[in-house]
Design an enzyme around this catalytic site. Sequence first.
Site, PDB file in Angstrom:
ATOM      1  N   HIS A   1      -7.842  -1.421  13.474  1.00 29.62           N
ATOM      2  CA  HIS A   1      -6.589  -1.590  12.252  1.00 29.62           C
ATOM      3  C   HIS A   1      -7.662  -0.310  12.237  1.00 29.62           C
ATOM      4  CE1 HIS A   1      -4.941  -0.068   8.406  1.00 29.62           C
ATOM      5  NE2 HIS A   1      -6.296  -1.099   7.997  1.00 29.62           N
TER       6      HIS A   1
ATOM      7  N   ASP B   1      -7.098  -7.636   8.732  1.00 32.85           N
ATOM      8  CA  ASP B   1      -7.033  -6.376   9.146  1.00 32.85           C
ATOM      9  C   ASP B   1      -7.968  -6.816  10.709  1.00 32.85           C
ATOM     10  OD1 ASP B   1      -6.000  -5.373   6.970  1.00 32.85           O
ATOM     11  OD2 ASP B   1      -8.661  -4.054   6.833  1.00 32.85           O
TER      12      ASP B   1
ATOM     13  N   TRP C   1       0.669  -1.165   0.029  1.00 29.88           N
ATOM     14  CA  TRP C   1       0.167  -0.014   0.376  1.00 29.88           C
ATOM     15  C   TRP C   1       0.589   1.101   0.017  1.00 29.88           C
ATOM     16  CZ3 TRP C   1      -5.532   0.146   0.099  1.00 29.88           C
ATOM     17  CH2 TRP C   1      -5.886   0.698  -0.034  1.00 29.88           C
TER      18      TRP C   1
ATOM     19  N   GLU D   1      -8.230  -9.392   3.635  1.00 27.78           N
ATOM     20  CA  GLU D   1      -7.565  -8.797   1.847  1.00 27.78           C
ATOM     21  C   GLU D   1      -6.503  -9.682   1.143  1.00 27.78           C
ATOM     22  OE1 GLU D   1      -9.384  -4.660   3.696  1.00 27.78           O
ATOM     23  OE2 GLU D   1      -7.252  -4.734   4.046  1.00 27.78           O
TER      24      GLU D   1
END
EC number: 3.5.1.9
Length: 213
Positions: free
Chosen positions: A55, A51, A15, A169
């Site tokens: 988070h 996550d 990211w 994810e």
Amino acid sequence: MIDISRQLTPSHPNWPGDAPFRVKPGARIAQGDSVNTGELCTSTHTGTHVDAPWHYSETGARLEEVELNRYVGRCRVVTVRAEGGLIPAAALAGLPKRLPPRLLLHTGQPAHWTEFPEDFAALDPALIREAARRGVRLIGTDSPSVDPLTSKTLDAHHACLETDTLILEGLNLAEVPDGEYDLVCLPLPLAEVDGAPARAILLPAGTLPEGEG
């Protein structure tokens, strides 16, 4: 068995703004050491990862407070497509009224990323709420996030918080046919963290003992 984890390579794109994934060489047999070692550095949200609620919520559970069995059990893989950048609730229209506790969404991401996919398909919060109404308590995606890259409000994350739905994810679903499977997803056992990389595999439905929901 189908491995649905992304392989982490030296060039794996994280990211934007996150710590890059890298393995720094340590001891080397070729240099006279008795073993080969390496030093690992990465974001907690590298590749295939979970996550933890902390988070996206200051009062949310840290990873060690999430029961591991919530990541293990019956799941359904569904191919979906975005409308205006979001996967709509209508993507569930043709599915049964009651779904397995885990729903994995194949949005069309490739098996490997050579650069970060900034135009990935995110999830409409309405889809998360509809999935929860059908019994889903973990939602997974092959995208790097359930929310768009530029989101500051994290509406999909907060819909997951509202419905007690866990988030998985960065899956690799490129070669996975739609259908029901048994999911085994094991995050690294890190304490006091907001998430962690995970190894996730699919087994034929019914492989796990009854009671593994």
